[in-house]
Motif scaffolding. Structure first.
Motif, mmCIF file in Angstrom:
data_model
loop_
_atom_site.group_PDB
_atom_site.id
_atom_site.type_symbol
_atom_site.label_atom_id
_atom_site.label_comp_id
_atom_site.label_asym_id
_atom_site.label_seq_id
_atom_site.Cartn_x
_atom_site.Cartn_y
_atom_site.Cartn_z
ATOM 1 N N CYS A 100 -21.431 38.332 3.224
ATOM 2 C CA CYS A 100 -20.865 37.082 3.756
ATOM 3 C C CYS A 100 -20.151 37.317 5.085
ATOM 4 C CB CYS A 100 -19.925 36.451 2.728
ATOM 5 S SG CYS A 100 -18.449 37.418 2.362
ATOM 6 N N CYS A 105 -17.682 41.538 -4.108
ATOM 7 C CA CYS A 105 -17.036 40.629 -3.159
ATOM 8 C C CYS A 105 -16.825 39.261 -3.805
ATOM 9 C CB CYS A 105 -17.903 40.503 -1.910
ATOM 10 S SG CYS A 105 -17.255 39.345 -0.690
ATOM 11 N N CYS A 142 -18.072 36.694 -2.795
ATOM 12 C CA CYS A 142 -19.361 36.001 -2.749
ATOM 13 C C CYS A 142 -20.344 36.589 -3.759
ATOM 14 C CB CYS A 142 -19.942 36.084 -1.343
ATOM 15 S SG CYS A 142 -20.487 37.741 -0.869
ATOM 16 N N CYS A 170 -17.124 42.163 4.273
ATOM 17 C CA CYS A 170 -18.320 42.139 3.441
ATOM 18 C C CYS A 170 -19.578 42.217 4.299
ATOM 19 C CB CYS A 170 -18.318 40.859 2.613
ATOM 20 S SG CYS A 170 -19.762 40.663 1.577
#
Ligand SMILES: [Zn+2]
Length: 62
Positions: A9, A36, A38, A6
């Motif tokens: 993150c 993602c 996150c 990612c």
């Protein structure tokens, strides 16, 4: 399912089909958009040109 690092993150995570929001065919391959873990929107180019090498690297890393 594939592994992706990612850009938000910075963690390498497995991305499941349920996270994919769109897939678009382009001259450069298939542009896969997904969310993602996150909640960051991510884009991955895969397919004929980009896919083989990237998938081999992912398999090796796993
Ligand atoms: Zn993330």
């Amino acid at each position: 399912m594939f592994a992706h690092t990612c850009t938000s993150c910075r963690q390498r995570k497995l991305v499941f089909p349920s996270q994919i929001t769109s897939m678009t065919n382009t001259d450069d391959g298939i542009v896969v958009a997904f969310t993602c873990w996150c909640d960051a929107e991510q884009v991955l180019v895969t397919g004929k040109r980009a896919g083989a090498r990237r998938e081999a690297a992912a398999a090796h890393a796993a």
